[in-house]
Motif scaffolding. Structure first.
Motif, short mmCIF file in Angstrom:
data_model
loop_
_atom_site.label_atom_id
_atom_site.label_comp_id
_atom_site.label_asym_id
_atom_site.label_seq_id
_atom_site.Cartn_x
_atom_site.Cartn_y
_atom_site.Cartn_z
N LEU A 1 24.24 41.12 -58.21
CA LEU A 1 25.01 40.03 -57.61
C LEU A 1 24.07 39.06 -56.89
CD1 LEU A 1 28.20 41.78 -56.14
CD2 LEU A 1 28.07 40.18 -58.05
N ASP B 1 35.32 35.22 -56.05
CA ASP B 1 35.57 35.18 -57.49
C ASP B 1 36.97 34.58 -57.74
OD1 ASP B 1 35.11 35.58 -60.19
OD2 ASP B 1 34.11 37.51 -59.83
N TYR C 1 31.14 39.49 -51.03
CA TYR C 1 31.65 39.28 -52.39
C TYR C 1 33.12 39.67 -52.42
CZ TYR C 1 32.52 39.72 -57.36
OH TYR C 1 33.06 39.57 -58.61
N VAL D 1 30.45 34.87 -52.04
CA VAL D 1 30.97 34.60 -53.38
C VAL D 1 32.45 34.96 -53.41
CG1 VAL D 1 30.78 35.08 -55.84
CG2 VAL D 1 28.73 35.14 -54.39
#
Lengths: 485, 445, 256
Positions: A168, A232, A199, A230
């Motif tokens: 990642l 998603d 994440y 991040v």
């Protein structure tokens, strides 16, 4: 008609003399490397953190590029020459390994964070918040990790992420802020120490606020943390960042990078209460806060919202930005920047509209007092192919006293004929009528100023998560209560 | 980079000829300008304040200069028709930098007023001209320093104390050259205490097929309680470049209104630097840019308040069509010495086609808390709803667009305070937006 | 002692211009005084000076307020001691909600008297009660102070604040200006409800019509910075009938 100017300034001094309650130092055994920067230092940092080869290469590339650069001087700032060889680029509270449980954390360290109002014992915490505490260069303790892991959310220190989720980190590191971006980004990429990694997997709404507290403790050091978030597809997270530092006569350098990636329909809220030590009333000491923060709204209808309350630092140079690359993406920037004494701030945002139908909103409230200089600098850019874009920018400046400066430097670049871009800015002061009205209702001048300033900044304060809003309001009141315009 | 060098070299080799074609007052400043240019370059694109326009590039071609002051062929008579209808203006023509008065001008200039060649004035009234020449223009600007180094002539307008000039003074500046040429022109306008005057400058080119560059520095000195109106209309061709720098000093209670209207051009950079030095002044700055084809129009303004109780208003509007590019950089600066300032700035732009580009940078620099300042900038399109409404009433789309553009520009036209000039400008704008070349109907320029 | 306010030979100016030229005025508890006068006579200046507006400079005379030197106090302390001014033009404070504003006011007063801050529930109850007095909309409480209020709402908001702060001396500066008859009635009724034998009210007005609703015990006429006449309620009626020219002529003639 004219209130005695000296009087006014006396009151101002009183008020803007508000105390900095985070200025204590902690006596913690610190592992600090010698001053100076060269390739060996970069290698040493990487080795101390047990990093893989690719990351060392990344650092070295950045370092070599940094050598070719000179510090930027275009901002409305008076930055003394910084001796980059007089800084120690790595300081960490001593411990053999990262603490596995709270029992292994140095009690002095826990006490430090307690005094900052950030209890690391999970049972003491607000249940709605997970905390990563970063002291000097190293993440001390991340709470609520297990609970978050159940949802597939990764929230850990950057160093751990390198070890546990290298794929990642490798995929996203430097993708939003290249090491070539600017002088301080290159420096950070070479010597960054720690920070937070977040994440959020596809479709997950993070159930609690994620929060990082940054603390500079050791003297003669710089802090170079790196945050990577991040979100998603369809994910949501609200992330908070708080910063404090001890009162020292020296200037300390803080050059961080924050990178955010927002995928399809995902949303990230990033809130900052920045209260680094700002230097004393005569302008001695204080943190140089030279930070590069940028988010890439890569997905369609993705959304990134920056909210910042800036009260600290001797010099602030930062422009949290949104690159709107996904169709229909939204960028927001809400900022309150307070400067007093001899503080200087040059801060704002960049909204880069690359995709069609992207929208952005900028609300900036500057408050200047004492001998400070407070500038808004912002760029709104609409690329040739980005049709149907909208931007609204509002910049207000409030001046308290007649020795400070408030400036506005918006850059607007429109390369598409269907864009609508609006910018409005005003400059004002607290009126005598408002003060007298409050006085007549029994509210003393100091308190009235706090009240009026908080009212002025309300649009931005309302964007902060509840726990932060209360702290930020108090901070504003402490910083400025009693200033008279 | 490096366009400056050829001009410095030219100066070094021709300094005697340059001096001989000018006057002492102007010649004394040349060495000072030369020193100011040491180690300097003309600003390139991307330099702070020159985001979209490279002065260096503008000066890069190998232009000739008419140092020997040959009389270049020019149909001056044609230009004389460029009068303001129904108003007898005091008309003069300037061919490149050579001043050509008309008979009516010579006959009608009132006592206490001079409208003449700058070099002649410098020879005839050296003390008076020396007092003002170079007093407002800043040699910190490389462009201004270069102009000061090379300028041999231009226009001098001087109005004595308490004299009010009733008729507008109209100056038609013409570029006329058979070969690519740099014209260095200087304009000095002085209103002594209590004087008032209105000036209209029309910038034309008679050499449509020849690339030419004009470097023009305008100095305006507004004495106490004086009133000055200046309207500058540029109607040239796409082969022409222009670097125009206007410097204004306002003394107490003076009232100055300046309008810079770019109707047709090639590449233009206009700079307005207003220094409000005395208390109680009023300053109006208006700018208009109508762009089509590949026109490039860059306006930069800086109104600096250095004394209390003054007000300033800035209004700039652009309509950009085809592949035209616009840039605006404007600032309001309020120093600690200027409490009770009121300063406003507004920049409104319309992009009328896909290829058009606009860059704006309105700035506030405030060092005083007792002020009222604001600025606003918008870039957008013509109002679709209004267009549709007009179409539904039977007005063809193109005509409706034109009407909306005219309405949009009306606000800038209205900043011109001299009625005859305002009407003239309105007429020109209407013609320009209707697709005609924006020239007075009987003017061949 | 029944005396609440005693003003003796009060002089005040703005810049170099003297506006109050020797005001003498005594107000006892339980009384309603009306101060009338033509425009520019100094009515609003008198209220501003008593409340301590820094725009004006007191150049002579004294004012005692239930035994203490009023002119010596900061504006907020005059408020704590029980002086309330209903502003002719209530000031807008963007972003500051009425609730926050009033809580700050109430708690500042309690602090002045060494009392702890009022608990939130008690405060909200107080707001509810007092709102009813002037029929003030619940929603106004969450709006910013006076921002976007209509003329009538602003004046009712002033009386609402008066009700919350429970002053012993209220000065209503042109409270009737800009009000329609219904709003005037609501405001006047509010003032009357708040009247007790222990407090007093000074009503400053240009017109008689407010005095139909708030009955004065004493009427003063202020002209050119001095109180030139003092009488009973009938004086106001006489003034309404004859107009201010009657006073102006008489005073100006005496001056000659």
């Amino acid at each position: 008609m004219e209130r005695d100017n000296n009087d006014t300034n006396d009151i101002l001094d009183d008020v803007t003399g508000g105390e900095y309650k985070y200025g204590f130092t902690s006596d913690i055994d610190t592992d600090k490397i010698a001053h100076g920067l060269n390739e060996d230092v970069v290698r040493l940092i990487s080795a101390k953190k047990g990093e893989p080869e690719w990351l060392l290469e990344f650092r070295l590339k950045a370092y070599r590029y940094w050598l070719t650069l000179t510090p930027p001087n275009w901002a409305h700032l008076n930055i003394p020459d910084i001796d980059f060889q007089a800084i120690s680029y790595y300081a960490a509270p001593k411990s053999k390994e990262g603490p596995k449980s709270l029992d292994e954390v140095d009690p002095e360290l826990l006490k430090t964070f307690d005094r900052l109002g950030i209890p690391l014992e999970e049972q003491k915490q607000l249940s709605g918040m997970a905390v990563d505490a970063v002291m000097d260069s190293v993440s001390v303790k991340t709470t609520h990790r297990e609970k978050l892991a159940e949802l597939g959310i990764v929230f850990c220190s950057f160093s751990e992420a390198v070890k546990e989720h290298p794929e990642l980190v490798k995929r996203y590191l430097g993708k939003v802020v290249s090491y070539k971006d600017n002088f301080y980004a290159a420096l950070n990429s070479a010597v960054f120490s720690d920070g937070s990694f977040v994440y959020i997997p596809k479709g997950v709404r993070c159930p609690m606020e994620l929060s990082t507290y940054f603390r500079i403790n050791a003297s003669g050091t710089g802090q170079f943390e790196r945050t990577l978030i991040v979100a998603d597809d369809d994910a949501y997270v609200s992330y908070l960042e708080g910063c404090t530092a001890p009162m020292r006569d020296e200037n300390q350098l803080h050059a961080a990078i924050v990178e955010i990636i927002v995928e399809n329909r995902a949303e990230v809220k990033y809130s900052t209460v920045q209260n680094w030590w700002a230097g004393d009333a005569e302008g001695r000491g204080g943190v140089y806060n030279f930070v590069t923060k940028r988010g890439l709204c890569r997905g369609e209808r993705s959304k990134l919202s920056w909210t910042q309350v800036e009260t600290g630092s001797a010099i602030t140079w930062k422009y949290p930005s949104c690159v709107l690359a996904g169709e229909g993406a939204q960028g927001e920037f809400y900022s309150v920047a307070v400067t007093r004494h001899h503080q200087q701030a040059d801060t704002g945002t960049k909204m880069i509209h690359l995709a069609p139908n992207t929208t952005s909103t900028i609300v900036s409230k500057g408050i200047s007092a004492g001998y400070s200089e407070n500038s808004y600098r912002g760029l709104v850019k609409v690329a040739p192919d980005a049709s149907g874009c909208r931007n609204y920018t509002q910049c207000d400046s409030l001046l308290l006293g007649s020795h400070c400066g408030a400036h506005t430097f918006p850059y607007v670049d429109v390369m598409n004929d269907t864009a609508v871009v609006e910018h409005e800015a005003t400059t004002s002061k607290i009126s005598e009528d408002q003060l007298f009205y409050c006085n007549q209702r029994g509210i003393p001048t100091e308190e009235a100023v706090g009240l009026i300033v908080n009212g002025y900044a309300k649009e931005v304060m309302n964007k902060l998560p509840m726990e932060f809003a209360v702290e930020a309001q108090r901070l504003l009141a402490i910083t400025l209560e009693g200033s008279v315009g | 980079m490096g366009a400056l060098k050829q001009y410095i070299d030219l100066y070094m080799s021709q300094r005697e000829a340059i001096d001989a074609g000018s006057a002492d007052v102007m010649n004394t400043l040349r060495p000072v300008a030369l020193k100011a240019l040491e180690g300097r370059e003309l600003p390139d694109r991307g330099v702070e304040g020159f985001e979209k326009t490279s002065i260096d590039e503008m000066f890069a071609p190998d232009y000739g200069m008419n140092i020997g002051r040959l009389a270049l062929p020019c149909d001056v008579a044609a230009a004389f028709k460029c009068g303001v209808p129904n108003v007898s203006s005091l008309l003069a023509v300037v061919v490149n930098d050579r001043f050509v008065p008309t008979a009516t001008l010579l006959k009608n200039v009132p006592a206490g007023v001079r409208v003449m060649s700058l070099a002649d004035a410098a020879r005839q009234y050296p003390d008076e001209v020396a007092r003002h020449y170079g007093s407002a223009a800043s040699l910190e600007s490389a462009g201004t320093a270069l102009n000061t180094l090379l300028a041999q002539d231009g226009i001098y307008i001087h109005v004595d104390r308490n004299i009010k000039v009733e008729r507008p003074i109209q100056i038609v500046t013409l570029t006329s050259t058979p070969v690519p040429m740099l014209t260095t022109r200087r304009i000095l306008i002085v209103a002594e205490e209590g004087a008032s005057l209105s000036v209209l400058t029309c910038d034309h080119s008679m050499s449509r097929d020849t690339a030419a560059l004009t470097s023009q520095v305008v100095e305006i000195i507004a004495g106490e309680r004086s009133r000055i109106d200046l309207c500058d209309i540029e109607e040239t061709h796409d082969t022409q470049s222009r670097y125009n720098q206007t410097y204004v000093i306002q003394h107490a209670e003076s009232n100055v209104a300046i309008g810079g209207m770019t109707l047709q051009n090639g590449t233009t950079r206009n700079e307005y630097r207003v220094n409000i030095a005395g208390r109680g002044c009023e300053c109006h700055l208006g700018g208009m840019a109508i762009g089509s084809g590949h026109q490039h129009i860059d306006n930069s303004s800086d109104v600096k308040h250095c004394a209390p109780h003054s007000t300033s208003h800035q209004l700039f509007k652009y309509v950009l069509d085809d592949e035209s590019h616009g840039a605006f950089e404007g600032s309001i600066e309020v120093t600690p010495e200027a409490p009770f300032t009121e300063a406003y700035q507004s920049d409104r732009n319309i992009l009328a086609s896909r290829g058009a580009r606009m860059h704006t940078k309105p700035q506030l620099l405030i060092y005083n808390d007792d002020v009222k300042c604001s600025h606003g900038a918008t870039t957008g399109q013509l109002d679709d709803k209004a267009l549709f409404y007009m179409q539904s009433r039977g007005i063809p789309r193109d005509e409706a667009r034109m009407m909306l553009m005219q309405a949009f520009m009306a606000e800038v036209v209205d900043t011109v305070r001299v009625e005859a000039v305002r009407d003239r400008l309105r007429h020109l704008v209407e013609r320009r937006l209707a697709g005609y070349e924006a020239h007075c109907s009987d003017c061949k320029a | 002692m029944n005396e609440l306010l005693k003003v003796t030979d009060l002089h005040a100016s703005i810049g170099d211009k003297e506006i109050l030229k020797g005001i003498n005025l005594t107000v006892n508890r339980g009384e309603v005084h009306a101060i009338m006068g033509p425009n520019g006579s100094g009515k609003s200046t008198l209220s501003a000076v008593l409340a301590g507006n820094p725009t004006f400079t007191v150049t002579g005379g004294s004012a005692t307020f239930h035994g203490i030197d009023l002119l010596d106090l900061a504006p907020e302390d005059r408020s704590h001691e029980g002086l309330f001014l209903s502003f002719q033009y209530p000031v807008e404070i963007p972003g500051v909600s009425m609730v926050n504003f009033m809580r700050a006011a109430v708690n500042a007063k309690r602090k002045y008297f060494n009392q702890p801050p009022m608990p939130a529930t008690e405060f909200l109850k107080l707001m509810r009660e007092k709102r009813a007095i002037v029929e003030l909309d619940n929603k106004l409480a969450s709006r910013s102070v006076n921002e976007g209020f209509s003329g009538g709402e602003k004046k009712r908001n002033e009386i609402f604040q008066m009700a919350v702060l429970e002053p012993c001396l209220s000065i209503l500066d042109e409270t009737d200006s800009g009000l329609d008859i219904d709003a005037l009635r609501v405001v006047a009724e509010g003032v009357n409800k708040l009247k007790t034998p222990d407090n007093a009210t000074i009503v400053i007005t240009h017109y008689q019509r407010l005095l139909d609703y708030i009955k004065p015990d004493v009427v003063h006429i202020l002209y050119k910075g001095r109180i030139v006449y003092t009488g009973g309620p009938e004086l106001a009626l006489e003034l309404e009938e004859k107009g201010y020219d009657w006073i102006k002529n008489q005073v100006d003639k005496e001056a000659e």
